[in-house]
Design a protein around this motif. Structure first.
Motif, PDB file in Angstrom:
ATOM      1  N   HIS A 171       0.822  -1.214   0.000  1.00 30.01           N
ATOM      2  CA  HIS A 171       0.000   0.000   0.000  1.00 30.01           C
ATOM      3  C   HIS A 171       0.854   1.261   0.000  1.00 30.01           C
ATOM      4  O   HIS A 171       0.543   2.221  -0.677  1.00 30.01           O
ATOM      5  CB  HIS A 171      -0.931   0.002   1.216  1.00 30.01           C
ATOM      6  CG  HIS A 171      -2.064  -0.955   1.089  1.00 30.01           C
ATOM      7  ND1 HIS A 171      -1.935  -2.313   1.328  1.00 30.01           N
ATOM      8  CD2 HIS A 171      -3.355  -0.763   0.719  1.00 30.01           C
ATOM      9  CE1 HIS A 171      -3.087  -2.910   1.125  1.00 30.01           C
ATOM     10  NE2 HIS A 171      -3.971  -1.997   0.754  1.00 30.01           N
ATOM     11  N   PHE A 172       1.918   1.243   0.797  1.00 31.00           N
ATOM     12  CA  PHE A 172       2.676   2.494   0.910  1.00 31.00           C
ATOM     13  C   PHE A 172       3.435   2.795  -0.376  1.00 31.00           C
ATOM     14  O   PHE A 172       3.716   3.953  -0.674  1.00 31.00           O
ATOM     15  CB  PHE A 172       3.606   2.472   2.137  1.00 31.00           C
ATOM     16  CG  PHE A 172       4.885   1.712   1.962  1.00 31.00           C
ATOM     17  CD1 PHE A 172       6.054   2.369   1.567  1.00 31.00           C
ATOM     18  CD2 PHE A 172       4.928   0.334   2.176  1.00 31.00           C
ATOM     19  CE1 PHE A 172       7.225   1.662   1.410  1.00 31.00           C
ATOM     20  CE2 PHE A 172       6.095  -0.369   2.015  1.00 31.00           C
ATOM     21  CZ  PHE A 172       7.252   0.286   1.630  1.00 31.00           C
ATOM     22  N   ILE A 173       3.723   1.757  -1.173  1.00 31.04           N
ATOM     23  CA  ILE A 173       4.354   1.994  -2.482  1.00 31.04           C
ATOM     24  C   ILE A 173       3.336   2.581  -3.454  1.00 31.04           C
ATOM     25  O   ILE A 173       3.632   3.508  -4.208  1.00 31.04           O
ATOM     26  CB  ILE A 173       4.960   0.671  -3.028  1.00 31.04           C
ATOM     27  CG1 ILE A 173       6.201   0.278  -2.220  1.00 31.04           C
ATOM     28  CG2 ILE A 173       5.292   0.780  -4.512  1.00 31.04           C
ATOM     29  CD1 ILE A 173       7.401   1.202  -2.391  1.00 31.04           C
ATOM     30  N   LEU A 174       2.110   2.070  -3.407  1.00 33.38           N
ATOM     31  CA  LEU A 174       1.043   2.658  -4.233  1.00 33.38           C
ATOM     32  C   LEU A 174       0.846   4.125  -3.854  1.00 33.38           C
ATOM     33  O   LEU A 174       0.713   4.997  -4.716  1.00 33.38           O
ATOM     34  CB  LEU A 174      -0.275   1.888  -4.036  1.00 33.38           C
ATOM     35  CG  LEU A 174      -0.304   0.447  -4.558  1.00 33.38           C
ATOM     36  CD1 LEU A 174      -1.622  -0.224  -4.178  1.00 33.38           C
ATOM     37  CD2 LEU A 174      -0.120   0.435  -6.076  1.00 33.38           C
ATOM     38  N   PHE A 175       0.850   4.373  -2.542  1.00 35.37           N
ATOM     39  CA  PHE A 175       0.699   5.740  -2.049  1.00 35.37           C
ATOM     40  C   PHE A 175       1.883   6.607  -2.500  1.00 35.37           C
ATOM     41  O   PHE A 175       1.707   7.760  -2.909  1.00 35.37           O
ATOM     42  CB  PHE A 175       0.585   5.722  -0.518  1.00 35.37           C
ATOM     43  CG  PHE A 175       0.430   7.080   0.084  1.00 35.37           C
ATOM     44  CD1 PHE A 175      -0.727   7.824  -0.120  1.00 35.37           C
ATOM     45  CD2 PHE A 175       1.444   7.633   0.858  1.00 35.37           C
ATOM     46  CE1 PHE A 175      -0.866   9.090   0.438  1.00 35.37           C
ATOM     47  CE2 PHE A 175       1.317   8.899   1.424  1.00 35.37           C
ATOM     48  CZ  PHE A 175       0.155   9.623   1.203  1.00 35.37           C
ATOM     49  N   HIS A 176       3.078   6.011  -2.457  1.00 35.99           N
ATOM     50  CA  HIS A 176       4.288   6.707  -2.905  1.00 35.99           C
ATOM     51  C   HIS A 176       4.138   7.152  -4.365  1.00 35.99           C
ATOM     52  O   HIS A 176       4.487   8.286  -4.727  1.00 35.99           O
ATOM     53  CB  HIS A 176       5.484   5.773  -2.746  1.00 35.99           C
ATOM     54  CG  HIS A 176       6.795   6.307  -3.256  1.00 35.99           C
ATOM     55  ND1 HIS A 176       7.485   7.322  -2.630  1.00 35.99           N
ATOM     56  CD2 HIS A 176       7.547   5.977  -4.342  1.00 35.99           C
ATOM     57  CE1 HIS A 176       8.601   7.588  -3.300  1.00 35.99           C
ATOM     58  NE2 HIS A 176       8.669   6.784  -4.344  1.00 35.99           N
TER      59      HIS A 176
END
Ligand SMILES: [K+]
Ligand SMILES: [K+]
Lengths: 480, 480
Positions: free
Chosen positions: B122-127
Motif C-alpha cells: 500500500h505504501f508503495i502505491l501511495f508513494h
C-alpha cells in the motif's frame, strides 16, 4: 475574379500539354499499338482548349495573386483529368484510379495503381514518364516566378536573399530568360542521362523513360522491379548521381554554365550532401550488420535508396521495405528531408530545415539573453521576419496535412505503418512508403474515394501547402 | 554559474520532498508493511539535503536565468533518483525501471513498469500517487513564475497578455501569493474529489490515491484495470469531470473564488471544451457503430476516454486499445491536443493551437494582401512577435522530439504503432499509447537504456522542450 484570364491561361497550357501528348502517337505506331482512341481524345482535347483560347483571344491576360492561385489549383486538377483519360481508355482502370495515376505523374510522385507495369502498352508507359517530365519542368519554371511569390520560404535559395534584392536578376536580366535557361539545363541533363543509360545497356525506350523519371524525381519505371529490373550496378550508380543532381537547386546548375561554382557552396547544397552521405553510410553499415551482405552490395543499394528517397524520386533498386527496423528508421528519416528548393524534388526541403534549426538555436539563445537582438543568417544574408514566419508556417501546415492524412488512412482500417509512411510518401511526392505501400507494392488496392483524397494530398505537397490552403481563407472568396 | 545557489535550492526542495515522503511511514505502519528500509532511506535523504543546506546557509540565493534552467533540469533527475530508490528497495525492479517509474510519477505521466499493480504494498502505491500529486503541484507553482519566463508561449493564458502588462498582478499583489492560492485550489479540488470518490463507494485509500492521480492528471491507479476496476459509472463520470477541471488553467479557477467567471470564457477554455465535446460525441457514435454497444455504455467510456487522453491523465475505464481503427484515430487526435496552459496537463496544449492556427490564417491572408498589416488577437489582446515565435518554436521542438523518439523505438524493433503512440504518450505525459503500450499494457518490457531515454522524453515534455533544449545551446555553457 477575372475568370477569363484564368481560362485563357489554362487553355494555353492545355494546348501545350496536348502537343506533348501528341508525341505518344508515333510511339504507339512504332510499337504497333492501337492508337485510335488516343487520337480521338487528343483531337477533342486540342479543340476544346483551342476553342476556349480562340473565344478569349482578345482578352488581355492579367493574373493577379488570386487568379494565379486559382489557376494553379485548377491546372493540377485538369492535368489529372486530361492525363488520366488515356489511362482510363486503354488500361480499364476506374476513373479515380486514372486520375490518381495522372496526378501522381504530373506531381512527380510516382505512386502507381498498376501491379503489372510490364503488361502496359509502350505508349502508356511513355505517357506516364512524359507526365513526370512535364510536371518537373512545370515546377522548375513555376518555382522561379509564381510559387515563390506565394510562399517566400520556397524562394529562399532561388532568389539568393530578399534583403539584398533579387540577385538572380544580376545573372540573367529577365525571369523569362531564367526560366528558359533552367529548362535548357533540365533538357540537357535529361539527354545526358538517357545517353548514359543507353550506353550502360538499356534500350532507347527504357533509357528515355528513366531519364524522364529521374530528372523529374518522379519515380515511374517501365519495369515491375523498378531500377532493380536491369540488374546493373552501373545503372544504379549513374541513376544515384542523376537523382542527386535533380534534387539540387537548378540555379546552382545554371551558375555553373557561367563557370560560377558558388551555387554548390550554398548552405542548402552543403547540408543536402552532408545528410545524404551520413544517412547513406549509416544505412550501409546497418545493412551490413543486419543482413551480412557484401559491402559493395550494401553500399550500392544504400546510397541509391537514400538518394531515391531523399530526392523524393522513389525508385527502388531492391525491396528495401524488408530490411530491418534500424534500416527502415534511417530511410524514414530520409523521407522527411526532401531535396533543394528550386529543384524538381518534393518534401520539406533542406533549406527549410536550415532556416528552422538556425531560428530555433536563435530562440534558445534569446532565452539566455532576453534583451539581445539575435539575427539569423543563411549564406551570409540576414533572414527577414516574413521568410522565417513563412517557413515555420509551411512546416506546420505540412505536418498537419500528414497527420490528418495518416489518421484518415488509419481510420479507414490500414495499419499504422501503411498510414503514416503512405501519407508522407504521398504528400512528400516520394511515391513508395512502407508496409502495404512499400517499394514492391502499389496503391491499386485503395478505394476510389481514398485515391481522390490521396491525389489531393499529392497536389497539396507539390504546391507547398500555401497555394492550396489559401483557398480555405475567407478573404480569398470575397469580392468576386 | 552560481552552483552554490543551485545546490541550496535543490537541498531545500529535497527537504520538502522528504517531508512529503515521510507521510508514507504511517501508511506502511497502518497496513503492517515493512518500513525499515524506507525509514533508513528517508533519514539519509534528509541528512544529505539538510547537510548541504546547512553548509550553504549563509550563501545568498540568486538564481539568474542559467542557474534556474540548470536547477530545474537537475531537479527532475534528482526527483527520479530520490523517488525511485524506495521502489528499487521494495519492489526489486532494476534501478533504471525505478528511475523510469519515479520520473513517470513526478512528471505526471503515469506510464508504469509494473504489470501487477495490485500486488504492490500500500505504501508503495501511495508513494506513486504522492509523486504525481507533488509533480502536479510543482508544475502549477513553477508555471506561474519560472517556466513562463523561459517559454512565453506557455505563459500566454497565465498572464493574460504581455502587451497589456501582467494582469494577474491586479488580482493578487504578489506571484508568491498567487502560487499559494493556486496550491490552495489544487488542494481543495483534491479533497473534494476524494470525498466524492469515497461517497461513491471507494475506500479511503483508493479515494485518496485516485484524487491525487486525477488532479495531477497523472494516471497511476491502485488497480490493474485502472478506473475500470471499480465497476461504477458514477465514479467514471465524476472522474471525467475532475480530469476536465484539472486540465483547465488554474487561474480560471482562482478567478472563480472572486466570483469572476471570465477565466472560463477565455478562448483556450472555450476551444478546450468544444474539442472535448466534439471528439467525445464522435467517439461515442463511432463506438456505437463499430461495437454495437448500448448508447449509455458507449457515451460513458467515450467521454471518459477523451477526457483522460486530452487532459493527458491516462486513466482507462476499459481497454480502448481494442476499439476499431476509426475510434483509435479519434483518440490519437485527442492525444495530440493536451489541456490548458497553467494546468497540470501536459502535451501541446490548446492555447498553442489557437495561436498557431490563428497565425496561419493570418499568413494566408497576407499572401492575398501582401502589404496589409495583419495582427493576431487572442482574448482581445494582440499577440507579440516573440510569443508567436516561441509558440511555433515550441511546436516544432515538440514534433522533432516525438519524431526522433518514435524512430529510436522503431529502430529498436518495436512496431510503428507502439513506437509512435509510445513516443506521444511519453513526451505528452499521457502514459498509455496503443499496441504494445496500450491502456491494458505497461512499459516493463523495455530495456534499461530504453527506459532512461523514455524518462528523458518525459522530462523534455514536462519542461516544455525549451528548458531542456537550451542546454544544447553553446552560449549556455560559456563563461562558467
Ligand atoms: K517521386
Ligand atoms: K498522465
Amino acid at each position: 475574379m477575372d475568370f477569363k484570364s484564368i481560362f485563357k491561361v489554362l487553355a494555353l497550357i492545355g494546348m501545350a500539354v496536348g502537343a506533348f501528348f501528341a508525341t505518344e502517337i508515333p510511339v504507339a505506331i512504332y510499337y504497333e499499338e492501337p492508337v485510335d482512341k488516343l487520337m480521338l481524345f487528343l483531337t477533342i482535347f486540342f479543340l476544346i482548349n483551342a476553342g476556349i483560347f480562340f473565344i478569349l483571344k482578345n482578352h488581355k491576360v492579367d493574373l493577379k495573386i488570386r487568379e494565379s492561385i486559382l489557376s494553379v489549383n485548377l491546372l493540377w486538377i485538369l492535368l489529372g483529368i486530361g492525363g488520366g483519360i488515356p489511362l482510363w481508355l486503354y488500361t480499364y482502370v476506374s476513373p479515380a484510379s486514372a486520375f490518381f495515376e495522372a496526378v501522381s505523374g504530373f506531381t512527380t510522385t510516382g505512386a502507381t495503381v498498376y501491379s503489372d507495369i510490364e503488361s502496359l502498352p509502350h505508349f502508356i508507359l511513355f505517357h506516364r514518364s512524359l507526365m513526370h517530365w512535364m510536371g518537373g519542368m512545370g515546377i522548375i519554371v513555376l518555382g522561379v516566378g509564381l510559387l515563390s511569390m506565394i510562399n517566400p520560404s520556397g524562394s529562399l535559395s532561388l532568389f539568393k536573399a530578399e534583403s539584398t534584392g533579387i540577385q538572380i536578376e544580376k545573372l540573367r536580366p529577365k525571369i523569362k530568360d531564367t526560366a528558359l535557361s533552367l529548362w535548357g539545363i533540365y533538357l540537357g541533363l535529361t539527354i545526358l542521362d538517357m545517353l548514359l543509360l543507353k550506353f550502360l545497356g538499356m534500350n532507347w525506350f527504357d533509357a528515355l523513360n528513366h531519364a524522364f523519371s529521374t530528372l523529374s524525381t518522379g519515380g515511374f519505371s517501365t519495369k515491375n522491379d523498378s531500377l532493380g529490373g536491369f540488374h546493373s550496378d552501373a545503372i544504379i550508380w549513374v541513376t544515384t548521381v542523376f537523382m542527386l543532381l535533380a534534387g539540387i537547386n537548378f540555379l546552382a546548375h545554371l551558375r555553373l554554365l557561367y563557370r560560377d561554382f558558388s551555387g554548390y557552396k550554398s548552405e542548402e547544397v552543403r547540408w543536402y550532401l552532408i545528410v545524404f552521405f551520413v544517412l547513406s553510410i549509416f544505412l550501409t553499415l546497418t545493412h551490413e550488420i543486419d543482413d551480412s551482405a557484401q559491402l559493395w552490395f550494401s553500399a550500392t543499394h544504400s546510397f541509391f535508396t537514400v538518394a531515391s528517397v531523399m530526392t523524393t524520386t522513389g525508385f527502388a533498386s531492391t525491396n528495401y521495405g524488408v530490411w530491418g527496423h534500424p534500416a527502415i528508421a534511417l530511410i524514414f528519416l530520409a523521407m522527411l528531408v526532401g531535396g533543394n528548393a528550386g529543384s524538381t524534388a518534393g518534401g520539406v526541403k533542406v533549406i527549410r530545415y536550415v532556416v528552422i534549426i538556425k531560428t530555433l538555436f536563435a530562440e534558445l539563445k534569446r532565452i539566455l539573453h532576453p534583451r539581445a537582438l539575435i539575427a539569423v543568417y543563411v549564406d551570409g544574408n540576414k533572414l527577414k521576419e516574413n521568410v522565417i514566419a513563412s517557413t515555420f508556417g509551411f512546416f506546420i501546415l505540412y505536418i498537419f496535412t500528414n497527420v490528418l492524412l495518416s489518421l484518415y488512412l488509419y481510420g479507414r482500417g490500414f495499419d499504422a505503418m501503411t498510414s503514416i509512411s503512405g501519407a508522407l510518401a504521398i504528400v512528400g511526392n516520394i511515391g513508395p512508403g512502407f508496409a502495404q505501400v512499400g517499394p514492391a507494392d502499389n496503391f491499386g488496392f485503395f478505394s476510389d474515394i481514398d485515391k481522390i483524397i490521396l491525389s489531393i494530398g499529392m497536389i497539396i505537397g507539390r504546391l507547398e501547402c500555401y497555394t492550396v490552403y489559401v483557398l480555405l481563407s475567407l478573404s480569398f472568396w470575397k469580392k468576386f
